[in-house]
Structures are given as structure tokens and as C-alpha cells.
Design a protein around this motif. Sequence first.
Motif, PDB file in Angstrom:
ATOM      1  N   THR A 142      31.898  82.166  22.609  1.00 38.56           N
ATOM      2  CA  THR A 142      31.855  81.178  23.680  1.00 38.56           C
ATOM      3  C   THR A 142      32.184  79.676  23.366  1.00 38.56           C
ATOM      4  OG1 THR A 142      29.496  80.600  23.196  1.00 38.56           O
ATOM      5  CG2 THR A 142      29.965  82.229  24.753  1.00 38.56           C
ATOM      6  N   ASN A 196      39.454  81.565  21.885  1.00 32.14           N
ATOM      7  CA  ASN A 196      37.867  81.622  21.106  1.00 32.14           C
ATOM      8  C   ASN A 196      38.018  82.665  20.240  1.00 32.14           C
ATOM      9  OD1 ASN A 196      37.150  79.484  22.912  1.00 32.14           O
ATOM     10  ND2 ASN A 196      35.649  80.440  24.013  1.00 32.14           N
ATOM     11  N   THR A 225      30.157  88.242  16.398  1.00 30.69           N
ATOM     12  CA  THR A 225      29.927  88.171  18.051  1.00 30.69           C
ATOM     13  C   THR A 225      31.438  88.818  18.409  1.00 30.69           C
ATOM     14  OG1 THR A 225      29.327  87.244  19.648  1.00 30.69           O
ATOM     15  CG2 THR A 225      30.525  85.977  18.343  1.00 30.69           C
ATOM     16  N   HIS A 232      32.982  80.671  16.693  1.00 29.44           N
ATOM     17  CA  HIS A 232      31.619  80.891  17.083  1.00 29.44           C
ATOM     18  C   HIS A 232      31.300  82.127  16.181  1.00 29.44           C
ATOM     19  CE1 HIS A 232      28.619  82.373  20.454  1.00 29.44           C
ATOM     20  NE2 HIS A 232      28.107  82.772  19.297  1.00 29.44           N
ATOM     21  N   VAL A 252      31.629  88.339  21.863  1.00 27.81           N
ATOM     22  CA  VAL A 252      31.711  87.436  23.074  1.00 27.81           C
ATOM     23  C   VAL A 252      31.645  86.063  22.436  1.00 27.81           C
ATOM     24  CG1 VAL A 252      31.022  88.910  24.952  1.00 27.81           C
ATOM     25  CG2 VAL A 252      29.262  88.070  23.351  1.00 27.81           C
TER      26      VAL A 252
END
Length: 176
Positions: free
Chosen positions: A114, A105, A110, A118, A112
Amino acid sequence: NNIGHLGIGTSTPTARLEVAQIDNEPTFKLTRMDDTIGDAVSLGKIQWSSQDADGTSDEDICAQIQVLSAQVHDTDNFGTDMIFYTAHNNSSSLDERMRILDDGNIGIGTNVPTATLHVEREVANDGSLARFVFMTDDNVVDANDTIIELQFGDDNTMTAGDPTVAPFYLNFRDSD
């Protein structure tokens, strides 16, 4: 050599550092010699820096790529994340710009992610949360070109709490 170039695998380097290998791909390898690597431990980084106007290079780091362990490393587990940093104009500090997680990913804005891609950012002046613009190879728009724009977020007509107004749109514009 006599002009300050270092060659590994070559006696005639043409750059400050040149790594060459005959009949195989050359590899530049960073190894952390530690048999107790836990989760989120830095395994190494590549940094770019500049020299101040006063002639000093006092840790003026402009950009960096860092690799972190994504799990405890042992005999069969070597999950890693890769993080890209740059300094914004008129800034002397690095900000994370993109992260690739061990699962593939990719996160922009960001740390993190998901999803496969992203993207997060604060709402821009035009109300968009994310904008992807596809243009011609030569970046010159003329009468025969079409711009395809995907915009996700507020299109300045969305009403809070109104489920009939979609928070995204797909816009095909002729460049005329």
C-alpha cells in the motif's frame, strides 16, 4: 553450432542461448496469444531449476519471476504485476518474496503493498519487524566507517498500549 549453443542474430554464440541484434538493443519477448485476458491471469514466467543428486530434473524449480495481468486487458489497458519467488534453504517449494504492482508499489513480505515500499515480516528474535542496514562498499567495517540502521517495530522496550513509546527508532552507531 556444433557445441550445443543456439544463436539468434549471431552465428557464433558464446552461451547456451545468445540473442544479438546489430545497431539496436536485443529484446527477449514472451507473448501470451489470448484475446480474453482477464484480471490476475499469468502472462508468463521465467523459472530456474536444478537437477537432483539422482541425476533427474523433476520440476525442481528454485526461483521464478512471473507476470500477472492486473486488470482485464483490452485495446488500451495492459496493467501488470511482477512477482519474484525463491525457495528457502531445506525447502522444495517456492515462496513469494517480492511483488511490484501495476501502480509501482513494491511489496516485500506482502502481496498487497500500500506504499512505494511496503515491508512486512514476522517479528524476529531481536524484536524487529523490519531492519535496513547500510554498510560500506566493501562490506568491511573498520574504525572509519559508520553503520546507519533504521529499525521499525518493537525495540524490546515498547509497552503495549503506551502511546509515549514509539514503535520505531533511528540508530546511528560508530563502528568502534
